[in-house]
Scaffold this active site. Structure first.
Site, short mmCIF file in Angstrom:
data_model
loop_
_atom_site.label_atom_id
_atom_site.label_comp_id
_atom_site.label_asym_id
_atom_site.label_seq_id
_atom_site.Cartn_x
_atom_site.Cartn_y
_atom_site.Cartn_z
N PHE A 107 4.59 -11.76 -45.35
CA PHE A 107 3.48 -11.17 -46.09
C PHE A 107 3.97 -10.69 -47.46
O PHE A 107 5.10 -10.20 -47.58
CB PHE A 107 2.89 -10.00 -45.30
CG PHE A 107 1.63 -9.45 -45.89
CD1 PHE A 107 0.44 -10.14 -45.77
CD2 PHE A 107 1.65 -8.25 -46.59
CE1 PHE A 107 -0.73 -9.64 -46.34
CE2 PHE A 107 0.48 -7.75 -47.15
CZ PHE A 107 -0.71 -8.45 -47.03
N ASP A 166 8.15 -5.96 -39.02
CA ASP A 166 6.80 -5.64 -39.45
C ASP A 166 5.86 -6.01 -38.30
O ASP A 166 5.75 -7.19 -37.94
CB ASP A 166 6.44 -6.41 -40.72
CG ASP A 166 5.07 -6.03 -41.27
OD1 ASP A 166 4.25 -5.48 -40.52
OD2 ASP A 166 4.82 -6.31 -42.45
N TYR A 206 -4.97 -0.19 -39.35
CA TYR A 206 -6.37 -0.48 -39.67
C TYR A 206 -6.82 -1.86 -39.20
O TYR A 206 -7.97 -2.22 -39.36
CB TYR A 206 -6.64 -0.36 -41.18
CG TYR A 206 -5.62 -1.03 -42.07
CD1 TYR A 206 -5.64 -2.40 -42.27
CD2 TYR A 206 -4.66 -0.28 -42.73
CE1 TYR A 206 -4.71 -3.02 -43.08
CE2 TYR A 206 -3.73 -0.89 -43.55
CZ TYR A 206 -3.75 -2.25 -43.72
OH TYR A 206 -2.83 -2.86 -44.53
N LYS A 207 -5.94 -2.62 -38.58
CA LYS A 207 -6.31 -3.93 -38.05
C LYS A 207 -6.78 -3.76 -36.60
O LYS A 207 -7.89 -3.31 -36.35
CB LYS A 207 -5.13 -4.89 -38.16
CG LYS A 207 -4.64 -5.14 -39.58
CD LYS A 207 -3.49 -6.12 -39.61
CE LYS A 207 -2.83 -6.21 -40.97
NZ LYS A 207 -3.70 -6.75 -42.02
#
Length: 402
Positions: free
Chosen positions: A123, A200, A225-226
């Protein structure tokens, strides 16, 4: 083709879908792997917090639980979704800030070593942080080239690490393809080379079971928040293995990580344990939605969440093969269910246009270059019927664009 209504009728977790705001609408939401729907309880709970805890207790709230919330909530995240024993997880800051802290800490723990290893398809934040830390510390970045329809393998890591490796920074679930890395094997390979690993977990936590303690993990970070439905900008979490707690040196020395925050002394003395990872005042209001979602995940169990996730992604791949492959769409995710996380990426040269058109129709996937439409399937709030309707709409848009 399997009837989605039968799949929904046979789904033991289907009843939980009504707990989420918007689940009753015709909107198709394929972006739960970027921002989860809020629970219906969240709004009233936030209002009650403002009136009763913030408005009623005011600054007394710090002595009544807020001060320790980053650690007590961290312990819950560790127990419910991370496979981490108590005292190793703290909540606060953004994923990027915590990742920076942990990468710097890993590098500092291996003085004299010159390299940080990361894969080329990590990412963007992970790549940018690693490049920034390398520039600050005079280190080199060693890149692993990966198949973007898969992800980094244990063999690739073995070929990249060596006596100069200070840290390895990798995602457990790849953000593009949803490839699940073999975290236990990769961690062992890095350790054999004398390096530390920073994982991560942003696309794992709340969707794919994580076993940090069992992996022998060193450090980890992830967002909430996922699949943990903490809301936009919800605070992230950091994990530091117990064996590193007394020696880890984080670079942002703030008052909340001090051994005695209210001493207000001239020098910074790190707090014992994982509290030392904290820097500034924790986002108490931002933690509330996360606590509510953890209640639900703990009730259901992460293994049941994973089982539903695997059924959803398998069904999405099946429908995509039927409806979209004849139009030139390619499945850009792993076919092995044990190597696939919570989303499926569908590849076509016109997917950017497709995504924009779908949003106009209240079908909400997201787009990732080159040509990738991600179908993100949050297990507790997504139905099989929703998957079918969304992919049927995708076919209709593709037919028009041809």
């Amino acid at each position: 083709m399997t009837d989605p209504t039968l799949l929904d009728a046979d789904d033991p977790l289907a009843r939980h879908r009504d707990l989420f705001v918007g689940a009753e609408t015709p909107l198709v939401y394929f972006d739960g792997n970027s921002l989860g729907r809020p629970l219906r309880r969240t709004g009233p709970a936030l209002a009650a917090f403002v009136e009763e805890h913030w408005g009623g207790r005011l600054i007394r709230g710090w002595d009544e639980g807020w001060f320790d919330l980053p650690l007590t909530l961290g312990d819950r995240i560790g127990r419910v979704v991370l496979g981490a024993g108590a005292g190793q997880v703290a909540v606060g800051d953004s994923t990027t800030v915590l990742l920076y802290k942990l990468v710097r800490a890993a590098v500092a723990a291996r003085p004299g070593r010159r390299e940080i290893v990361i894969d080329r398809d990590s990412f963007p934040t992970d790549r940018y942080v690693v490049q920034g830390v390398a520039a600050e510390c005079g280190l080199d970045v060693r890149w692993i080239e990966v198949d973007t329809a898969a992800g980094v393998t244990a063999g690739q890591v073995r070929g990249a690490v060596g006596e100069q490796t200070a840290a390895v920074v990798l995602s457990h679930v790849a953000y593009r393809s949803a490839w699940i890395a073999d975290a236990a094997a990769i961690t062992a390979i890095a350790h054999d080379a004398g390096a530390l690993v920073v994982w991560d977990l942003s696309h794992s936590a709340g969707s794919v079971p994580v076993r940090l303690d069992d992996w022998g993990a060193d450090l980890a970070v992830g967002c909430t928040y996922k699949y943990l439905n903490g809301g936009p900008g919800a605070p992230a979490f950091a994990y530091v293995a117990e064996r590193h707690l007394d020696t880890v040196a984080q670079p942002i020395q703030g008052w909340m990580g001090h051994a005695d925050p209210f001493l207000m002394g001239p020098d910074w003395t790190p707090a014992p344990g994982v509290r030392r990872i904290l820097s500034g005042t924790p986002p108490v209001v931002g933690m509330l939605p996360l606590t509510l979602m953890l209640d639900l995940v703990e009730e259901v169990g992460i293994e049941a969440v994973r089982a539903k996730s695997q059924r959803l992604t398998a069904y999405a791949a099946e429908v995509a093969a039927e409806l979209l492959e004849p139009l030139g769409v390619v499945n850009g995710s792993p076919r092995d269910p044990d190597r696939l996380g919570g989303h499926v990426t569908l590849l076509h040269p016109r997917m950017r246009e497709v995504t924009a058109a779908l949003w106009q129709r209240d079908v909400i996937p997201d787009y990732r270059d080159p040509g990738g439409l991600r179908v993100g399937l949050s297990p507790l709030s997504t139905s099989f019927t929703e998957v079918r309707r969304g992919l049927e709409a995708t076919r209709e848009v593709l037919v028009v664009l041809r």
